[in-house]
Design a protein around this motif. Structure first.
Motif, PDB file in Angstrom:
ATOM      1  N   GLU A  72     -14.020  48.546  49.692  1.00 64.76           N
ATOM      2  CA  GLU A  72     -14.020  47.074  49.633  1.00 64.76           C
ATOM      3  C   GLU A  72     -14.918  46.561  48.524  1.00 64.76           C
ATOM      4  N   ARG A  73     -16.038  47.238  48.354  1.00 65.24           N
ATOM      5  CA  ARG A  73     -16.988  46.822  47.317  1.00 65.24           C
ATOM      6  C   ARG A  73     -16.370  47.019  45.932  1.00 65.24           C
ATOM      7  N   ASP A  74     -15.686  48.163  45.722  1.00 64.39           N
ATOM      8  CA  ASP A  74     -15.053  48.404  44.426  1.00 64.39           C
ATOM      9  C   ASP A  74     -13.955  47.389  44.161  1.00 64.39           C
ATOM     10  N   LYS A  75     -13.217  47.098  45.184  1.00 64.71           N
ATOM     11  CA  LYS A  75     -12.130  46.124  45.011  1.00 64.71           C
ATOM     12  C   LYS A  75     -12.703  44.756  44.646  1.00 64.71           C
ATOM     13  N   TYR A  76     -13.748  44.347  45.311  1.00 67.06           N
ATOM     14  CA  TYR A  76     -14.338  43.029  45.039  1.00 67.06           C
ATOM     15  C   TYR A  76     -14.989  43.005  43.663  1.00 67.06           C
ATOM     16  N   ARG A  77     -15.625  44.122  43.277  1.00 68.92           N
ATOM     17  CA  ARG A  77     -16.250  44.177  41.977  1.00 68.92           C
ATOM     18  C   ARG A  77     -15.215  44.023  40.868  1.00 68.92           C
ATOM     19  N   LYS A  78     -14.069  44.701  41.039  1.00 72.36           N
ATOM     20  CA  LYS A  78     -13.024  44.587  40.014  1.00 72.36           C
ATOM     21  C   LYS A  78     -12.479  43.176  39.943  1.00 72.36           C
ATOM     22  N   SER A  79     -12.329  42.552  41.088  1.00 74.88           N
ATOM     23  CA  SER A  79     -11.845  41.162  41.071  1.00 74.88           C
ATOM     24  C   SER A  79     -12.839  40.245  40.366  1.00 74.88           C
ATOM     25  N   LEU A  80     -14.151  40.487  40.627  1.00 76.41           N
ATOM     26  CA  LEU A  80     -15.164  39.660  39.949  1.00 76.41           C
ATOM     27  C   LEU A  80     -15.158  39.900  38.445  1.00 76.41           C
ATOM     28  N   GLU A  81     -15.024  41.148  38.047  1.00 71.23           N
ATOM     29  CA  GLU A  81     -14.995  41.443  36.618  1.00 71.23           C
ATOM     30  C   GLU A  81     -13.775  40.815  35.950  1.00 71.23           C
ATOM     31  N   ALA A  82     -12.622  40.866  36.655  1.00 67.23           N
ATOM     32  CA  ALA A  82     -11.434  40.217  36.087  1.00 67.23           C
ATOM     33  C   ALA A  82     -11.627  38.714  35.967  1.00 67.23           C
ATOM     34  N   GLU A  83     -12.238  38.125  36.959  1.00 67.62           N
ATOM     35  CA  GLU A  83     -12.495  36.681  36.923  1.00 67.62           C
ATOM     36  C   GLU A  83     -13.467  36.342  35.796  1.00 67.62           C
ATOM     37  N   LEU A  84     -14.510  37.165  35.620  1.00 67.01           N
ATOM     38  CA  LEU A  84     -15.480  36.932  34.556  1.00 67.01           C
ATOM     39  C   LEU A  84     -14.813  36.994  33.183  1.00 67.01           C
ATOM     40  N   LYS A  85     -13.974  38.022  33.021  1.00 70.78           N
ATOM     41  CA  LYS A  85     -13.300  38.146  31.737  1.00 70.78           C
ATOM     42  C   LYS A  85     -12.364  36.982  31.480  1.00 70.78           C
ATOM     43  N   LYS A  86     -11.688  36.561  32.562  1.00 70.50           N
ATOM     44  CA  LYS A  86     -10.775  35.421  32.417  1.00 70.50           C
ATOM     45  C   LYS A  86     -11.533  34.151  32.021  1.00 70.50           C
TER      46      LYS A  86
END
Length: 1704
Positions: free
Chosen positions: A1213-1227
């Motif tokens: 769950e932590r990895d999934k959330y981290r990737k979502s945050l990184e995608a949002e940051l990049k966006k």
């Protein structure tokens, strides 16, 4: 008014007594003149003084109207002319030696005459006045009329002189100009003609001046229009344009100082720069004479710079400078040489030759006059020895009947003989003196000085006076020195308000008795010492300017005071007031003078503010304090200005003098005037002082500023007046005789005091002044040094005061600094003596005070040591340890004043800065409707600025509205004219109306109009910004001034609109950036949260506005920008501490409540995990995991598996959330990047728009500049035209004047010629009728009488001595009217001899002889009239010719002006038609060869582009047709060529096939090819062959190695052999060296024997080499020429083969 008041004084002369001037002593301030060969004269005050050079006798002429102005003398007529200085001055002409007034000249001058000059022959006098007329006038002084006058405004002249050889020429010179004035005469009409001399530059070179009115060498400007004179550019249209020169064209010229005439009518001019000029009197051509330097060394020569005066002598001039030398300038051709002629002690200011040129008068700057007599043994005699300055004081030497003394400010004392004012002796005190008084009881005098000393002079020997004593009273200057009437006491008044009493007897060594203090401003000291009393009454008058009153202080001195002086004065020398009976009185009004009467305790005073003389009665009773005196008697005085009062020796005459210059003698009882005399004038500020002798018969009057000393004597002196004063005089002499004998005997035996006296007063006074200045400087330096010593002592005391224990033992007398070398005043000596007595008296008390001071100093030392050990913040200053409270208070006050001054300066500085800031803010910020700001890109270095704009004023808007309305009206008028002119059909009119309606509808839809003109002709790209340019006039139609001004207004409006359009776009971009920054801020909030959750170390990019984007932030000062610490008052600090304490207490309370509430939430509720907390969430490990695995139970193992599962799920769950945050940051970051980059692209486009807007603005401003320049040039042309018209008007007026003068001169000439013809006819008639008149006598007698009738007497001319003619350079001067009269009188006298009866022929009747004599005399008189008429007629003809020439010259000027006007009008029309237009050209369209811009377009025309485009379209259509036909013919020709090519192709293919078949048949087929074709396994065969070849290579390699080893063995053998050869070679080399030595020896022998042959051989070889080289050089040149020819031919052939397209 002043003159009237002086004249009103006449009726005072009552009682029969009157005064007259016996002699006047004064020294010249103006130039001294010769009256004849033996007499000189000069003005002095109200008088003109004549001195006989031989006898030294003086004669005085008094001016009746005050001071004498300027003066001149006529030597031939022996007359003197001088002017007075009153309002509307007069010129008086007096004859010498009779001193009778010949005439009085009255002109229109308002203030003063500055120069007078007599002509050398004739009765002409020239006068010049300065402000306000600046008028030059020519007088006939005999007839008292002005012949002509001319005004020269602003022209100051310092020298004026007639030409000795021609009275018609007059030279006027000033420090900047020299002008020669010519006097022209026609019968009785005279006129001036002035010509200015063009002076050279300061270096002696000449400057070529150009014609300012009609310049000939102006450059031609083909671009910017005509080039006009500088006066037109400056806008000058009046007379000032004729002489206008810019500042850069003004060069410094020579400055003339003096001029003199020569016998050839030339002028010599001496210049301030040291040049000597010679000016031709006729042509005014200037020649700079060259100075010939002497070959001898000039180390001892003086640096002669500029001549002060010049006088002409034969072969040169005599000149004087400021160095006291007279130089002789020997002039030859155009060069001169300087020789020393004479040395004078003082600088020479004036020189003049006597009429017979046997004497040279030399006048110095001090006023002394020397006479240098030429001859075999030249002599230099001093005629007048001037004193060193004006007389400061005067007095009679007792008894006042033979000698008197004078004193000058420089300290020069002179003894004079009273009878003829001859100087008996002189003495110099070498100090600045103020007052003088002679002692009545002895032959001595007292002189007061500025340094506070009194010198006692013994005049026992009149020819050698001596200083017998000097009393240094005080350091303040002595203002009054007064003896009492019996000569007992001398009273000395100083400027500090002290009156010293000194014993007047020389036998007592002039003992100082004491002093008394009075008011500081002492005006007068008066004494009364009567014979019958034993006391001396003294009265001191002083002023109280604050109260507007006067104070009288009176005290009494007993005659026995010198014997008992110790009881009257205290230890310090101050007289006790109660003993001398000192009383104070005050008057209600101010007095300028007061004297004490002899009887009845009466005082006489001269009021200073009102014209009254008052008497006051003193109270009989004693009083204390101040007593107010009231006037007892008041008499109005006809004298004005502040005056002085004096009493005669017997006290019955009251003598008054005042500023008006009148001396009045009044009766003491009635105060009425019984005698008066005007000895001086109010222009010289009246009378300074006067003295009357004891017997009352001699009176000396000294002027204040006119420098004259007048001796007055009684004309009628007798009766009661004389008896009273003579009786008292006898009594006084008897009373003083014993004392005088005693004192004079003592003076005769008294040795001279060694005082620094000198012979040259001026130098010694300067030395005295310098020494006094040096002493003051030294005193100041000593004070500064003492302050520095005190400071150093204070520092030493702070470090260690133990070393200076003995310093406290100093006593008060030891603290007094005395300089042994410096003389101490008497008052200080007395003070020191009193101090010593007081010290001896209070010695015990002093010791006690010393002990107290010592203990106190120790205490202070300890305190200072403790203070040094403290910190800086607690340490006291050195000044605070002082015990002098007054000094501390003074220092504190000074520091407070300094702080206040600094605060005030800072406040004023801040105020000035604030005011300047407000001005800048108002000008650059507040006044801007659009504030200047910039925009920056986010990512690229690009900045865009807007246009700062001020709001347009109401006047500008009104002017713009007017122009727009005018343009609309013009457009409508033009439209209507076209409709009227064009006659169109009805159909066309209907169609046109429909078209107009359609166009109007289209125009209503459009909001922006465009001009019909294309951009290239419009001159700018303003239409790209949507600006309406339809109202602009075409650049080809701007001819009038109004059109250009309107065009400028419209262009300014276009610039304003362009800037407004761009500013709107800028504002939109600015708002967009604000929006982008706000959006970035919003996104950065989420980015920061994501970075925080991901625990990244990234910086968040946050764009902000810079100061250039928001300049209003620059006007606000932030707290962090202030570097200085803020000054906080104590009560502010206390308040802040209290607020902070309350705030901390409140935070503590809030913190405790927050913690409790958090605990309650955690304990009472369930913790809810948010999605953002997953990254920080941690699953706790079970407790059993601390134990080893082996001891775990099954349950624990299950729990461990559940724990691992939960951990795995949490990590997923932590990895999934981290990737979502990184995608949002990049966006988010990408979106920010894209938006900001899009804004940057928009800003780049806006930058291009800004560049284009600035280009448009510059284009419009360039058009405005061109229009403004054309307007300026138009104004210059108008100014030039106005100037020419004004100049033409002036010349036409001058032409009318010259025409009138010509007409009048011609009429006068005709009338005079008619009289001359009549007179000549009468003369001929008398000659013809002679025989008829004597027809009755025999014929032979008639013949004898006719011969006698024709006979004329010979007039013997007086032959001058050869010596005189050789000395006088001017010789006999030309004749004049007076000389003609004298010649006629001499002729008539000779005719009397011819008419004598002894000359009568024999046998002639005496009656006939008498008739014959009368007839012959009438004939002679008629002949003389004819000669005079003929001379006058010739003069009138010359006058007429000059007027005609002037008229022709003026006519030529008028024609020249007309020609210039025509040219100017043509130029103006050409300028109005030749317009400057601005055309836009595309980049790259204009090509220039070698960057040479063609500025000359005289052979070019400017036509409309449409014509060229139509012509190009026709050419293009015809070209297209031609191309089409060419293309058709080309296609046909192409098909023919294609068929031919296909035919050739087929033939070539056939040939190729045949060739291939033949090649196949002839093909070579090798074995390898056969093997390849026949062998089925060809590759295996090849591999076998390769293996065989590899074996072969291995065998070859082995063989090669063997060969290599063999070669190595062979090399070893060869090496051994080589060593053996080396040894052999070494032996051979040794032998070779010996052989070489032998060979060299033989070679030297050979060279010695055959050197000549060798040299010839070398020379021959070199010659052959040179010839070979020259031959090769010639061949190379020929080949180079051939190569260049071939290259040219190749280039020509190449160009012919491949032609280049060169721009023609």
């Amino acid at each position: 008014m002043a003159q009237g008041r002086e004249r009103d004084e006449g009726p005072h002369s009552a009682g029969g007594a009157s005064l007259s001037v016996r002699w006047v002593q004064g020294f010249p301030k103006q130039n001294v003149h010769f009256v004849n060969d033996n007499t000189i004269c000069y003005p002095c005050g109200n008088y003109v003084i004549f001195i006989n050079i031989e006898t030294k006798k003086k004669t005085v002429l008094q001016c009746s109207n005050g001071i004498v102005g300027v003066m001149a003398t006529n030597i031939r007529c022996e007359v003197v002319a001088f002017s007075d200085r009153k309002l509307k001055p007069l010129i008086y002409i007096y004859s010498f030696p009779g001193l009778t007034r010949r005439t009085k000249l009255k002109g229109n001058i308002l203030l003063d005459y500055t120069l007078l000059s007599f002509s050398y022959c004739g009765t002409y006098l020239a006068s010049y006045s300065s402000l306000p007329e600046f008028e030059l006038a020519l007088w006939n002084w005999e007839s008292s009329i002005i012949l002509c006058r001319k005004s020269q405004p602003g022209m100051d002249v310092n020298q004026m002189s007639f030409n000795p050889m021609n009275w018609r020429q007059l030279c006027l010179s000033s420090p900047s100009t020299v002008s020669v004035w010519t006097i022209e005469r026609s019968n009785q009409e005279h006129c001036f003609r002035a010509r200015s001399v063009k002076l050279p530059l300061e270096d002696g070179s000449f400057f070529n001046e150009t014609d300012v009115v009609f310049p000939q060498s102006l450059p031609k400007d083909l671009i910017y229009g005509p080039v006009l004179p500088l006066s037109a550019i400056a806008g000058l249209v009046g007379e000032e344009a004729e002489t206008f020169r810019p500042k850069d064209d003004l060069y410094p010229l020579l400055h003339p100082t003096m001029h003199c005439w020569t016998p050839t009518s030339d002028l010599y001019i001496g210049c301030e720069e040291g040049h000597l000029l010679m000016i031709n009197g006729d042509t005014l051509q200037v020649t700079v004479l060259n100075k010939i330097e002497e070959e001898s060394p000039l180390e001892d020569r003086r640096n002669f710079i500029s001549p002060v005066t010049l006088v002409y002598q034969k072969e040169g001039v005599l000149a004087s400078g400021i160095d006291g030398f007279v130089y002789s300038f020997i002039i030859k051709d155009r060069s001169y040489m300087i020789e020393d002629f004479l040395e004078i002690e003082r600088p020479v200011e004036h020189m003049a030759f006597s009429p017979n040129y046997t004497m040279l008068l030399i006048q110095t700057d001090k006023g002394s006059v020397y006479i240098y007599t030429f001859g075999k043994e030249p002599t230099l005699n001093k005629v007048l020895d001037a004193c060193d300055g004006k007389f400061q004081a005067i007095d009679f030497i007792t008894p006042g009947t033979q000698y008197f003394m004078t004193l000058t400010h420089s300290g020069e004392i002179c003894v004079w003989w009273l009878e003829d004012c001859a100087c008996v002796s002189k003495i110099y005190l070498n100090t600045l003196a103020t007052v003088l008084a002679c002692c009545p009881s002895s032959l001595s005098a007292a002189v007061g000085t500025e340094d506070g000393s009194v010198y006692f002079i013994s005049v026992y020997d009149k020819e050698s006076p001596q200083v017998v004593h000097k009393a240094f009273l005080s350091e303040s200057s002595v203002q009054h020195v007064v003896y009492d009437q019996q000569g007992i006491f001398l009273l000395v008044g100083t400027s500090e308000g002290k009156v010293f009493i000194i014993n007047a007897n020389s036998s007592s060594s002039f003992q100082i008795i004491g002093f008394t203090e009075v008011a500081k401003d002492i005006l007068q000291i008066s004494t009364v010492s009567l014979l019958e009393t034993d006391i001396v009454k003294v009265m001191v008058l002083s002023s109280l300017p604050e109260a507007g009153r006067s104070r009288l202080e009176m005290f009494t001195l007993p005659t026995l005071l010198p014997q008992v002086s110790t009881t009257f004065a205290d230890e310090r020398g101050r007289l006790k007031d109660e003993i001398i009976h000192k009383y104070l009185y005050e008057l209600e009004h101010a007095l300028s003078s007061a004297v004490l009467g002899f009887q009845s305790n009466q005082i006489y005073g001269f009021c200073s503010q009102v014209p009254y003389i008052c008497s006051y009665l003193l109270p009989e009773e004693e009083h204390t304090g101040i007593y107010i005196l009231k006037p007892y008697k008041k008499v109005q005085s006809r004298q004005y200005g502040p005056g002085l009062l004096y009493l005669s020796s017997h006290g019955l005459w009251l003598i008054t003098i005042a500023k008006c210059g009148i001396l009045c003698i009044r009766d003491v009882y009635t105060l009425e005037t019984f005698a008066w005399c005007r000895s001086h004038s109010h222009q010289g500020h009246g009378i300074q002082s006067m003295r009357i002798s004891m017997d009352g018969q001699n009176i000396l009057v000294n002027g204040r500023d006119d420098g004259t000393l007048v001796y007055l004597k009684w004309k009628r002196f007798g009766g009661h007046l004389a008896s009273e004063i003579l009786d008292y005089y006898q009594k006084l002499l008897i009373s003083l005789s014993s004392a005088m004998d005693k004192e004079n005997h003592y003076l005769s035996t008294t040795p001279k005091v060694s005082v620094d006296l000198g012979s040259d007063s001026e130098h010694t006074v300067i030395r005295r002044i310098r020494s006094r200045d040096i002493a003051q400087e030294a005193k100041a330096e000593v004070q500064v040094a003492m302050m520095e010593v005190e400071e150093s002592c204070a520092k030493e005391r702070s470090g260690g005061f133990q070393k200076q224990k003995a310093s406290t033992d100093l006593s008060q007398d030891e603290l007094v600094l005395t300089d042994v070398k410096k003389e101490i005043p008497w008052i200080q000596q007395k003070s020191q003596e009193a101090i010593k007595k007081e010290v001896n008296l209070f010695s015990k008390k002093r010791k006690e005070i010393k002990q107290g001071i010592k203990s106190l100093s120790k205490t202070i030392l300890n305190m200072m040591e403790e203070n040094d050990k403290l910190e800086n913040i607690a340490k006291l200053d050195q000044q605070e340890f002082g015990l002098d409270l007054e000094e501390l208070e003074r220092l504190h006050d000074e520091s407070q004043e300094e702080v206040a001054k600094i605060i005030k300066d800072v406040e004023m500085h801040n105020l000035a800065k604030s005011y300047l800031a407000e001005l800048i803010k108002e000008e650059c910020w507040n006044s801007m409707a659009v504030k200047g700001r910039a925009l920056k890109c986010f990512h690229i270095p690009c900045v865009v600025e807007n246009f700062p704009m001020k709001a347009r004023t109401v006047e500008e808007l009104k002017e713009l509205e007017r122009v727009l309305q005018q343009k609309k009206i013009e457009a409508e008028c033009l439209k209507l004219r076209k409709e009227i002119v064009e006659a169109q059909s009805g159909v066309k009119l209907i169609k046109q109306r429909h078209e107009e309606d359609d166009e109007e509808e289209e125009e209503e839809d459009k909001t922006v109009k465009y001009s019909n003109l294309p951009n290239y002709l419009l001159g700018s790209l303003s239409t790209d910004f949507g600006v309406d340019t339809s109202l602009l006039s075409s650049q080809l139609e701007l001819h009038s001034r109004e059109e250009k001004i309107n065009q400028i207004i419209l262009l300014k409006d276009i610039i304003y609109k362009v800037k407004t359009v761009f500013n709107n776009e800028f504002d939109t971009a600015y708002k967009q950036k604000e929006f982008e920054i706000a959006r970035v801020k919003e996104r950065n909030v989420r980015i920061r949260e994501i970075i925080l959750d991901l625990e990244l170390e990234e910086a968040v990019w946050q764009p902000e506005f810079e100061d250039c984007e928001k300049p209003e932030r620059m006007l606000v000062v932030q707290d962090e920008e202030i570097t200085a610490h803020k000054h906080i008052k104590p009560w502010h600090k206390a308040k802040e501490l209290m607020v902070n304490h309350e705030k901390e207490h409140w935070l503590l309370i809030q913190d405790a409540s927050t913690r409790l509430r958090a605990l309650m939430d955690m304990m009472g509720g369930v913790l809810e995990v948010k999605k953002e907390d997953i990254l920080r969430m941690v699953i706790p490990q079970p407790a059993f995991m601390a134990k080893p695995d082996a001891v775990w139970t099954e349950e624990e193992r299950k729990q461990f598996k559940d724990y691992e599962k939960k951990v795995k799920e949490l990590n997923e769950e932590r990895d999934k959330y981290r990737k979502s945050l990184e995608a949002e940051l990049k966006k988010l970051q990408n979106s920010i990047q894209e938006s900001t980059q899009a804004f940057d692209e928009h800003l780049k486009r806006l930058f291009e728009r800004r560049v284009k807007a600035e280009m448009v603005t510059n284009q419009e401003e360039l058009k405005i500049s061109n229009l403004a320049f054309s307007l300026l040039l138009d104004e210059e042309l108008s100014s030039r035209e106005k100037f020419l018209n004004n100049y033409l008007t002036r010349k036409q007026h001058e032409k009318s004047q010259t025409s009138e003068a010509v007409r009048k001169s011609r009429e006068d000439l005709d009338v005079y010629k008619e009289h001359y013809d009549n007179l000549l006819a009468e003369d001929k008639v008398m000659d013809r009728s002679f025989k008829k008149e004597f027809s009755e006598i025999p014929g032979h007698q008639v013949d004898i009488l006719y011969k006698l009738f024709k006979r004329r007497p010979r007039i013997s001319k007086q032959k001058t001595h050869s010596e005189t003619t050789s000395v006088v350079p001017f010789g006999e001067l030309p004749g004049s009217g007076k000389l003609n009269k004298d010649a006629f009188a001499q002729l008539m006298k000779a005719m009397d001899e011819l008419d004598n009866i002894s000359n009568m022929p024999e046998g002639l009747d005496p009656l006939v002889w008498n008739h014959f004599c009368m007839t012959r005399r009438a004939k002679v008189e008629n002949e003389q009239k004819v000669k005079q008429k003929a001379a006058d007629l010739l003069e009138m003809a010359t006058f007429l010719q000059k007027r005609v020439e002037e008229e022709e010259k003026v006519q030529q000027e008028i024609e020249r002006v007309f020609h210039e006007l025509i040219l100017l009008q043509e130029e103006k029309v050409r300028f109005q038609l030749n317009l400057t237009i601005q055309i836009l050209l595309k980049q790259g369209q204009v090509e220039l060869e070698n960057f040479q811009l063609v500025l000359e377009y005289s052979d070019a025309i400017l036509i409309n582009k449409n014509i060229i485009e139509d012509l190009n379209s026709v050419i293009r259509t015809q070209g297209q047709k031609k191309v089409a036909s060419m293309m058709e013919s080309k296609d046909v020709h192409k098909r023919i060529l294609q068929i031919e090519w296909e035919h050739k192709k087929m033939e070539m293919e056939r040939e190729d096939l045949n060739q291939k078949a033949w090649d196949i048949q002839m093909l070579f087929f090798s074995r390898d090819r056969q093997k390849y074709l026949n062998e089925p396994n060809y590759e295996a065969l090849i591999s076998i062959q390769i293996g065989i070849m590899e074996q072969t290579i291995a065998v070859l390699d082995k063989t090669h190695k063997k060969n290599v080893e063999n070669c190595k063995k062979l090399l070893k053998k060869l090496g051994k052999f080589s060593n053996q050869k080396d040894i052999a070679n070494y032996a051979l080399s040794c032998n070779l060296r010996e052989e070489l030595v032998a060979v060299s020896e033989r070679k030297d022998i050979c060279n010695a024997m055959g050197s000549k042959l060798t040299c010839e051989k070398i020379v021959k070889e070199r010659y052959e080499n040179m010839m070979q080289q020259q031959k090769l050089t010639n061949i190379s040149k020929q080949q180079a020429e051939q190569i260049s020819i071939l290259q040219t031919e190749v280039e020509r052939l190449r160009m012919k083969t491949f032609p280049a397209l060169v721009q023609m």
